[in-house]
Design a protein around this motif. Structure first.
Motif, mmCIF file in Angstrom:
data_model
loop_
_atom_site.group_PDB
_atom_site.id
_atom_site.type_symbol
_atom_site.label_atom_id
_atom_site.label_comp_id
_atom_site.label_asym_id
_atom_site.label_seq_id
_atom_site.Cartn_x
_atom_site.Cartn_y
_atom_site.Cartn_z
ATOM 1 N N GLY A 121 0.816 -1.206 0.000
ATOM 2 C CA GLY A 121 0.000 0.000 0.000
ATOM 3 C C GLY A 121 0.852 1.259 0.000
ATOM 4 N N PRO A 122 0.304 2.364 -0.492
ATOM 5 C CA PRO A 122 1.039 3.629 -0.518
ATOM 6 C C PRO A 122 1.553 4.009 0.869
ATOM 7 C CG PRO A 122 -0.991 3.815 -1.775
ATOM 8 C CD PRO A 122 -1.036 2.494 -1.066
ATOM 9 N N GLY A 123 2.816 4.386 0.942
ATOM 10 C CA GLY A 123 3.418 4.816 2.196
ATOM 11 C C GLY A 123 4.050 3.697 3.004
ATOM 12 N N GLN A 128 14.767 -0.606 1.256
ATOM 13 C CA GLN A 128 15.470 -0.286 0.012
ATOM 14 C C GLN A 128 14.521 0.404 -0.959
ATOM 15 O OE1 GLN A 128 16.737 -4.155 -1.130
ATOM 16 N NE2 GLN A 128 14.707 -4.878 -1.648
ATOM 17 N N PRO A 129 15.068 1.032 -2.005
ATOM 18 C CA PRO A 129 14.188 1.649 -2.996
ATOM 19 C C PRO A 129 13.255 0.585 -3.593
ATOM 20 C CG PRO A 129 16.472 2.277 -3.382
ATOM 21 C CD PRO A 129 16.486 1.210 -2.335
ATOM 22 N N THR A 130 11.995 0.938 -3.754
ATOM 23 C CA THR A 130 11.034 -0.053 -4.245
ATOM 24 C C THR A 130 9.906 0.599 -5.028
ATOM 25 O OG1 THR A 130 9.511 -1.824 -3.589
ATOM 26 C CG2 THR A 130 9.728 0.030 -2.067
ATOM 27 N N PRO A 134 5.301 -6.611 -6.499
ATOM 28 C CA PRO A 134 5.995 -7.889 -6.328
ATOM 29 C C PRO A 134 7.076 -8.011 -7.412
ATOM 30 C CG PRO A 134 3.602 -8.205 -6.510
ATOM 31 C CD PRO A 134 3.883 -6.781 -6.803
ATOM 32 N N ASP A 135 8.163 -8.686 -7.111
ATOM 33 C CA ASP A 135 9.271 -8.818 -8.068
ATOM 34 C C ASP A 135 8.809 -9.328 -9.427
ATOM 35 O OD1 ASP A 135 11.078 -7.870 -6.233
ATOM 36 O OD2 ASP A 135 11.727 -9.860 -5.573
#
Length: 191
Positions: A121-123, A128-130, A134-135
């Protein structure tokens, strides 16, 4: 020189409709502000000229959803640098999740757009930067089946406009008017 309030009303409606329908419009990505003084750029997805209602997509888990709920104040600010025109819209927002209108907005979205609602969810805090996705969803055009679970997080923000403050900047003299949607009338005011 602009001297006609009916022109102002038509100009407002035309620019909002163009903003909803053209990603190249200066009004396509306005700043939307909520009662908690939080502001963000959002994509204008729809404008109903009959009801003077704006439509935006949002994540149901975002903080603004709780702030707006079923009837919170919302401000929408747009500026067209080339036209030197600013519009400040004020209205009442409401969030819809499980309605025919929300379902239709979901169905009209691409799977690429739907995938935005798959992740955190937002926030959500990350080490790490994301992207929050999902990958497996990074950089792909997912299938409808892959993004189906994201529907649980999708909502729409509807803003029923109450007034629009229209400001045109010009060397010969600025012009400013406020259109009162409920009254169906405008008035000139000093810039």
């Amino acid at each position: 020189m602009i001297e006609d309030l009916d022109f102002i009303r038509e100009d407002i409606a035309s620019r909002l409709a163009e903003g909803a329908n053209s990603r190249h419009s200066a009004f396509h990505t306005p700043v939307v502000a909520t009662a908690d003084a939080d502001a963000r750029v959002m994509v204008l997805r729809g404008f109903d000229a009959d009801s003077w209602t704006l439509l935006f997509h949002t994540d149901a888990r975002s903080p603004k959803v709780a702030v707006i709920g079923e009837g919170g104040p919302v401000g929408v600010l747009s500026y067209d640098r080339k036209a030197k025109l600013q519009m400040r819209c004020r209205g009442t927002g409401r969030i819809e999740r499980d309605t025919p209108l929300a379902d239709a907005a979901w169905e009209e979205s691409t799977t690429f757009a739907r995938r935005c609602y798959l992740g955190e969810g937002p926030g959500t805090v990350s080490d790490q930067p994301t992207s929050g996705l999902p990958d497996w969803a990074e950089g792909i055009q997912p299938t409808p089946e892959q993004v189906a679970p994201a529907r649980d997080h999708f909502a729409i923000l509807l803003v029923q406009l109450e007034s629009v403050d229209w400001l045109h900047l010009a060397n010969a003299g600025h012009r400013r008017a406020v259109w009162d949607v409920a009254a169906g009338e405008g008035r000139w005011i000093a810039p």
